[in-house]
Design a protein around this motif. Structure first.
Motif, PDB file in Angstrom:
ATOM      1  N   GLU A 157       0.835  -1.206   0.000  1.00  0.00           N
ATOM      2  CA  GLU A 157       0.000   0.000   0.000  1.00  0.00           C
ATOM      3  C   GLU A 157       0.872   1.259   0.000  1.00  0.00           C
ATOM      4  O   GLU A 157       1.546   1.541   0.979  1.00  0.00           O
ATOM      5  CB  GLU A 157      -0.910  -0.009   1.231  1.00  0.00           C
ATOM      6  CG  GLU A 157      -1.862   1.172   1.316  1.00  0.00           C
ATOM      7  CD  GLU A 157      -2.823   1.279   0.145  1.00  0.00           C
ATOM      8  OE1 GLU A 157      -3.043   2.419  -0.316  1.00  0.00           O
ATOM      9  OE2 GLU A 157      -3.340   0.241  -0.298  1.00  0.00           O
ATOM     10  N   PRO A 158       0.887   2.050  -1.091  1.00  0.00           N
ATOM     11  CA  PRO A 158       0.193   1.783  -2.347  1.00  0.00           C
ATOM     12  C   PRO A 158       0.896   0.695  -3.160  1.00  0.00           C
ATOM     13  O   PRO A 158       2.107   0.498  -3.043  1.00  0.00           O
ATOM     14  CB  PRO A 158       0.247   3.141  -3.070  1.00  0.00           C
ATOM     15  CG  PRO A 158       1.443   3.821  -2.507  1.00  0.00           C
ATOM     16  CD  PRO A 158       1.556   3.371  -1.090  1.00  0.00           C
ATOM     17  N   ALA A 159       0.104   0.004  -3.983  1.00  0.00           N
ATOM     18  CA  ALA A 159       0.619  -1.111  -4.762  1.00  0.00           C
ATOM     19  C   ALA A 159       1.587  -0.633  -5.844  1.00  0.00           C
ATOM     20  O   ALA A 159       1.608   0.548  -6.217  1.00  0.00           O
ATOM     21  CB  ALA A 159      -0.541  -1.880  -5.396  1.00  0.00           C
ATOM     22  N   VAL A 160       2.381  -1.573  -6.335  1.00  0.00           N
ATOM     23  CA  VAL A 160       3.411  -1.268  -7.327  1.00  0.00           C
ATOM     24  C   VAL A 160       3.344  -2.305  -8.440  1.00  0.00           C
ATOM     25  O   VAL A 160       3.058  -3.482  -8.183  1.00  0.00           O
ATOM     26  CB  VAL A 160       4.814  -1.301  -6.675  1.00  0.00           C
ATOM     27  CG1 VAL A 160       5.913  -1.184  -7.720  1.00  0.00           C
ATOM     28  CG2 VAL A 160       4.947  -0.190  -5.633  1.00  0.00           C
ATOM     29  N   VAL A 161       3.592  -1.875  -9.675  1.00  0.00           N
ATOM     30  CA  VAL A 161       3.714  -2.811 -10.788  1.00  0.00           C
ATOM     31  C   VAL A 161       5.056  -2.561 -11.475  1.00  0.00           C
ATOM     32  O   VAL A 161       5.462  -1.414 -11.674  1.00  0.00           O
ATOM     33  CB  VAL A 161       2.558  -2.694 -11.805  1.00  0.00           C
ATOM     34  CG1 VAL A 161       2.537  -1.324 -12.488  1.00  0.00           C
ATOM     35  CG2 VAL A 161       2.658  -3.810 -12.862  1.00  0.00           C
TER      36      VAL A 161
END
Length: 219
Positions: A157-161
């Motif tokens: 959180e927050p997500a990562v790509v």
């Protein structure tokens, strides 16, 4: 002996309270999160940063989980002995983030890229562990790109790509979206984004128009 006037008494009391509060705050150590290493013995600016940041601490624990699984995989690419060597060099590169303008963003990118490498190279690292914080790599075919885009997701959180195709890669962070999952980022090439909703996705890169992508079926 001079007497303290009634007017000064409240002021002196406030000053004393403020002074004690500052001392108490100074004595209170910064919050430390669980990591794969002992934060009490953290060395270097990056390790100390990880200990203070909840997201980086989670990424560190997850990466260690993936690394240990890859070491047990005799069929991993590269082989376990090379995985161990690569990990040592990766740690050295990660610690160099301390010299970057944004050490936190640099460290996040290094963890995302390394997670992609470990999951891509080891089927055991990709097992469906309920505690996992990573998914992928998932392949996307995008209009205008000759190579498939591999996406590895870090569900923090927050997500990562982390996206990689041909000789290009980027790490993007999730931002609020009315539908699907939207990831954005910016580097010396310019602004980038990746939006996914089920099997459909949109990729925007500097110097290129919006590219429509679809999940490539697993053969």
């Amino acid at each position: 002996m001079k007497m303290v006037t009634p007017l000064l008494t409240p002021l002196l009391a406030v000053a004393a309270w403020f002074s004690m509060s500052l001392c108490a705050n100074a004595a209170t150590p910064a919050r430390s999160f669980n990591t794969s290493f002992d934060c009490a013995a953290a060395r270097g600016a990056v390790e100390k940063l990880i200990c203070r940041d909840a997201r980086l601490a989670q990424m560190d624990i997850e990466l260690t989980r993936l690394y240990r699984l890859a070491l047990t995989d005799e069929h991993s690419v590269p082989r376990p002995d090379k995985v161990e060597i690569d990990q040592r060099f990766w740690l050295l590169a990660r610690d160099q983030c301390a010299t970057e303008a944004d050490p936190k963003a640099c460290t996040v990118s290094h963890y995302a890229e390394r997670a992609h490498q470990l999951r891509q190279g080891s089927a055991i690292a990709r097992t469906k562990d309920p505690s996992r914080l990573t998914e992928g790599p998932q392949a996307f075919r995008c209009t205008g790109l000759g190579a498939l885009v591999a996406a590895t997701f870090f569900t923090v959180e927050p997500a990562v790509v982390y996206l990689k195709w041909a000789n290009t890669s980027t790490t993007l962070e999730q931002v609020p979206s009315s539908s699907g999952a939207l990831y954005q980022g910016k580097d010396n090439r310019g602004s980038q984004s990746f939006w996914q909703n089920g099997n459909d996705a949109l990729l925007r890169m500097p110097g290129a128009g919006e590219m429509r992508c679809t999940v490539e079926p697993v053969s």
